[in-house]
Design a protein around this motif. Structure first.
Motif, PDB file in Angstrom:
ATOM      1  N   SER A   1       0.977  -1.026   0.114  1.00  0.00           N
ATOM      2  CA  SER A   1       0.533  -0.280  -0.291  1.00  0.00           C
ATOM      3  C   SER A   1       1.153   0.976   0.195  1.00  0.00           C
ATOM      4  CB  SER A   1      -1.408   0.103   1.197  1.00  0.00           C
ATOM      5  OG  SER A   1      -2.067   1.413   1.534  1.00  0.00           O
TER       6      SER A   1
ATOM      7  N   SER B   1      -9.601 -10.163  -6.767  1.00  0.00           N
ATOM      8  CA  SER B   1      -8.453  -9.166  -6.778  1.00  0.00           C
ATOM      9  C   SER B   1      -9.433  -7.665  -5.401  1.00  0.00           C
ATOM     10  CB  SER B   1      -8.056  -8.238  -7.664  1.00  0.00           C
ATOM     11  OG  SER B   1      -7.262 -10.105  -8.165  1.00  0.00           O
TER      12      SER B   1
ATOM     13  N   MET C   1      -8.121  -6.422  -1.704  1.00  0.00           N
ATOM     14  CA  MET C   1      -7.822  -4.820  -2.432  1.00  0.00           C
ATOM     15  C   MET C   1      -8.220  -4.270  -0.647  1.00  0.00           C
ATOM     16  SD  MET C   1      -5.729  -3.447  -4.478  1.00  0.00           S
ATOM     17  CE  MET C   1      -4.656  -5.180  -4.496  1.00  0.00           C
TER      18      MET C   1
ATOM     19  N   ILE D   1      -4.437  -3.685 -11.722  1.00  0.00           N
ATOM     20  CA  ILE D   1      -5.363  -3.486 -10.496  1.00  0.00           C
ATOM     21  C   ILE D   1      -3.785  -2.077  -9.287  1.00  0.00           C
ATOM     22  CG2 ILE D   1      -4.849  -4.837  -8.260  1.00  0.00           C
ATOM     23  CD1 ILE D   1      -6.424  -5.065  -9.635  1.00  0.00           C
TER      24      ILE D   1
ATOM     25  N   TYR E   1      -5.232   1.705  -7.829  1.00  0.00           N
ATOM     26  CA  TYR E   1      -5.455   1.871  -6.665  1.00  0.00           C
ATOM     27  C   TYR E   1      -4.196   2.460  -6.196  1.00  0.00           C
ATOM     28  CZ  TYR E   1      -8.909  -1.945  -6.988  1.00  0.00           C
ATOM     29  OH  TYR E   1     -10.273  -2.954  -8.187  1.00  0.00           O
TER      30      TYR E   1
ATOM     31  N   LEU F   1      -1.580   1.785  -5.052  1.00  0.00           N
ATOM     32  CA  LEU F   1      -0.369   0.925  -4.751  1.00  0.00           C
ATOM     33  C   LEU F   1       1.359   1.615  -4.641  1.00  0.00           C
ATOM     34  CD1 LEU F   1      -2.795  -2.161  -5.776  1.00  0.00           C
ATOM     35  CD2 LEU F   1      -1.728  -1.536  -3.479  1.00  0.00           C
TER      36      LEU F   1
ATOM     37  N   ILE G   1     -13.527  -1.070  -6.039  1.00  0.00           N
ATOM     38  CA  ILE G   1     -14.008  -2.292  -5.455  1.00  0.00           C
ATOM     39  C   ILE G   1     -15.001  -3.136  -5.709  1.00  0.00           C
ATOM     40  CG2 ILE G   1     -13.884  -4.066  -3.008  1.00  0.00           C
ATOM     41  CD1 ILE G   1     -11.927  -2.135  -1.975  1.00  0.00           C
TER      42      ILE G   1
END
Lengths: 309, 515
Positions: free
Chosen positions: A124, A178, A182, A199, A203, A205, B320
């Protein structure tokens, strides 16, 4: 008993409602539910592909049991020239080593690989870990937890291989996909995740390493795992087209040509660009060798990590 | 402000409005047919959206989604067969109202509650999406475990009469959900070596068997044409004063739905059960719940439709998807080049606001289209009963198999139907079976994940976070409350039994002992 008579009549009608399938209709099996990441690529692949072949095709979603149910259906249609599968990496190269399946890597006529995306090891952005070395050091006091999109998936295997081959101490917590993983990463329930660029971009990351044999364009400062002193681990999320065994060479050739033309078409290219799917075409022979190699590597990882039965 | 105006402009194109009308209406019909639910509806419409622009395609899909969640209540109320699992809780009070001849009132409340829940969650989505998303992130495995435990307690409430029978059915549903791949290790469980079973039992075939098929069997075995007549479907909206009287129920249901919808991995069916459980404890008319009380319909319908709006919160704010349905929507967005995630709101504000506007229009369209849709069901159910039942069987099987294209699901639906018929004959409530099936996977995987995270220490669950502690305290209160109420009930019953006995004894002794 009037109602019983009516119902029998109505039930008899049901028998006639099944759709008559034309003989030259191509069925494209997608072993995931509609709307998933693989399904989207398959559905944008389908129109150009069927146009190239000059047939009408239907995408059919046969989901379940980590994509093996749909894959098994393709394998079981031996000799049927009108069915192909749009397959994810796991169903072809991991699942056969994990459980008893009605198919193995030899059960298919390989057509082509379409896309492939290397995986990254990431944490993260809110964590203060900025390098793999630091990650390993901090894991010594208390092991970290790494997430995955389910047991026996590529994110799981990539991390399991990393843990076996380095001093990193980390344990596995599987999620149903996933997305939920997350969510857990954002809530600091898990600390590490291995997944693709899609991904990574969506996000908050931070990539620490890439599971590929060379640095990836756009992430030039992210080292490969080999540079970090680990064995050359190569993990990528790829998809490809397979047909059942026993189809004629001529038909296989047709499929291969149509697939090549589709992957090279502007339409598919612009889609892949949008969906961040890296086009990585492999022809029938290369693809077959590739799957075989991946199958063996993954089997080794599973055995090393104590996951194979 | 310019962005919002531009977004409204995007949403009010004729293409988008047409897509909303078609999508919502089709959604209501698909949702109303047993077996065909949101997922099937979206699968049917997804390929059509490939040629459309973003807003139009999302308008179509959102219409189908919201419409199908509402549509499930129509058959739940009319023939005790929820069109979708999300409406299973609507049958508890909806069908008793139908039996009492209050169809119009039940449908009216279901429609209005759906509309209310949908709109309220849109408002929350517009104003509180970032905050709610941040809060949802705090819901880790342990918090979800506590929430699911709380929801499981509603089995106690709905198996009034025989708690034991309810628990038996709940366990059965839970057991069904464990068939297939183990969520943590991936090993096969209860498959008896059959490959076909390794994909597990899907919820839809079980719901179809438990409600739709068993209902058909029950109606046939009744051999009484009078009792099996389906009442004429009519719709009467509640008046303003009635709404005012039950406003608190509407608001509570909608908030529970909005909140549960924002959590990843729960969904509308769980929300409806949680909301119903809350109504059982908090509604001023709770004594009547289960016997045809509009509050029960409100609890179920306002919450399941509130999920439709708030399910977009994690999808849009974090990328999400909360459940299968929003995962499909997210897929459709990706096709059109919108990638949901943390940067979506900043990068594509206009599209996001247009989606909000579309959501609100869809809910209004649902309210308007409810009358013609119910009219359509009225004509459908006027057909000779045999055709209606045959149709239900047909759609049930189509729905069961179309979820994932696995022929095993047909067998599962048929066997569950027979099992459910036997259970109903024995006086076992079927809703706990569905609750066990809906909540079972979440309960199991959140517990086992929680144990992995706490390194095998279950006691630390209670002190893991403020949210977890609060939820566990609520569970404790609920249990104490239920047990205390049970004891009071039991003592009252004993007293009532003794009193007539005593007075009888007194009256027997008086003549002798009296002067």
């Amino acid at each position: 008993m009037k109602s019983l008579r009516y119902s029998l009549a109505a039930l008899a009608l049901i028998g006639t409602t099944h759709a008559a399938v034309a003989a030259d209709n191509l069925e494209i099996i997608v072993p995931f539910a509609a709307g998933g990441a693989t399904d989207i690529v398959a559905r944008s692949f389908e129109p150009t592909f069927s146009q190239q072949l000059g047939v009408t095709s239907v995408v059919r979603n046969v989901a379940g049991a980590s994509a093996t149910v749909g894959t098994a259906e393709v394998a079981n249609s031996e000799g049927n020239p009108n069915i192909i599968g749009y397959e994810p990496a796991g169903a072809l190269s991991i699942q056969p080593s994990l459980k008893k399946l009605p198919y193995g890597p030899d059960s298919f006529t390989y057509i082509c690989r379409t896309v492939s995306n290397p995986m990254f090891l990431m944490v993260s952005k809110s964590s203060d870990i900025t390098s793999f070395k630091q990650l390993v050091e901090e894991s010594q006091d208390q092991p970290f937890l790494y997430g995955s999109s389910g047991p026996g998936t590529l994110p799981h295997l990539a991390m399991a291989a990393t843990v076996v081959n380095s001093d990193l101490k980390a344990e596995h917590v599987p999620y149903s996909g996933s997305g939920p993983a997350m969510n857990a990463l954002a809530g600091n329930e898990i600390q590490i995740m291995a997944d693709t660029e899609t991904i990574l971009e969506n996000y908050d990351l931070r990539p620490l390493a890439v599971f590929a044999d060379h640095r990836v364009e756009g992430y030039d400062d992210v080292p490969t795992v080999e540079e970090l002193g680990l064995p050359a681990l190569d993990f990528a999320v790829w998809q490809g087209v397979v047909a059942p065994k026993g189809i004629s060479d001529e038909r296989a050739q047709q499929y291969a040509e149509a697939c090549k033309a589709t992957v090279e078409s502007d339409k598919f290219k612009s889609f892949a660009d949008k969906a961040k799917a890296g086009i990585a075409y492999l022809g029938p022979d290369d693809f077959k060798a590739f799957v075989q190699k991946r199958f063996e590597t993954n089997k080794q990882v599973l055995e090393d990590a104590g996951l194979a039965p | 402000m310019d962005v919002i105006l531009a977004a409204v402009g995007d949403a009010f194109t004729w293409q988008a409005l047409l897509a909303i009308v078609i999508g919502t209406w089709a959604g209501i019909i698909i949702g109303g047919l047993p077996g065909l639910g949101s997922v099937v509806g979206l699968t049917i419409f997804l390929p059509f959206t490939f040629g459309m622009d973003v807003i139009t395609s999302m308008a179509l899909l959102i219409g189908v989604y919201c419409g199908s969640v509402y549509g499930g209540s129509i058959t739940a109320i009319l023939i005790n067969t929820p069109g979708t699992p999300q409406s299973a809780a609507t049958t508890f009070d909806g069908y008793p109202m139908t039996q009492q001849g209050r169809v119009d009132e039940a449908l009216g409340w279901a429609t209005f509650a759906s509309f209310f829940g949908g709109v309220l969650s849109c408002v929350l989505l517009i104003f509180c999406a970032p905050q709610l998303a941040k809060f949802a992130v705090n819901f880790g495995s342990i918090e979800v475990f506590a929430l699911v435990c709380l929801a499981m307690l509603c089995i106690v409430g709905i198996s009034r009469g025989s708690l034991l029978k309810g628990l038996v059915c709940g366990m059965m549903g839970f057991f069904f959900s464990t068939v297939g791949s183990d969520p943590i290790t991936g090993a096969d469980r209860f498959t008896f070596g059959t490959y076909a079973l390794s994909s597990g039992l899907d919820l839809i075939p079980v719901v179809v068997g438990a409600f739709a098929l068993s209902e058909v069997f029950v109606r046939f075995s009744a051999r009484n044409e009078e009792a099996t007549i389906i009442p004429e479907a009519r719709l009467r909206f509640p008046g303003l004063s009635e709404i005012g009287r039950r406003l608190i129920e509407l608001v509570r249901g909608s908030f529970i739905g909005s909140f549960v919808g924002a959590l990843p991995g729960t969904g509308a069916a769980a929300a409806a059960f949680i909301s119903y459980a809350a109504a059982q404890k908090l509604s001023p008319r709770r004594a009547n719940l289960g016997k045809g009380e509009p509050d029960g319909i409100i609890a179920s319908e306002s919450s399941n439709n509130a999920v439709t709006g708030s399910a977009f919160i994690p999808t849009l704010a974090l990328g999400i998807p909360g459940d299968v349905v929003t995962a499909m929507m997210m897929g459709a967005m990706v096709i059109h080049g919108i990638t949901p995630g943390v940067r979506l709101m900043a990068d594509q504000a206009q599209t996001v606001y247009a989606l909000f506007v579309v959501l609100i229009i869809v809910n209004v369209a649902m309210l308007i289209l409810s009358k013609p849709s119910i009219g359509l069901f009225r004509y459908l159910f006027k057909l000779p009963l045999g055709f209606v039942m045959g149709g239900i069987v047909m759609f049930s099987f189509i729905g069961a198999v179309s979820v994932r294209g696995n022929p095993l699901d047909l067998v599962v639906a048929a066997l569950t139907g027979i099992l459910a018929y036997v259970l109903r004959r024995g006086g076992y409530p079927l809703a706990p079976l569905v609750i066990g099936m809906v909540l079972g996977p979440a309960l199991e995987s959140s517990l086992r994940r929680g144990l992995l995270i706490s390194r095998g220490d279950f006691l630390s669950f209670f002190t893991h976070s403020g949210i977890a502690t609060t939820l566990f305290v609520l569970i404790g209160l609920f249990l104490v409350w239920t047990v205390a109420a049970g004891i009071l009930d039991w003592r009252a019953k004993i007293a009532a039994r003794r009193q007539p006995a005593e007075s009888a004894a007194r009256s027997a002794t008086t003549p002798e002992g009296g002067p």
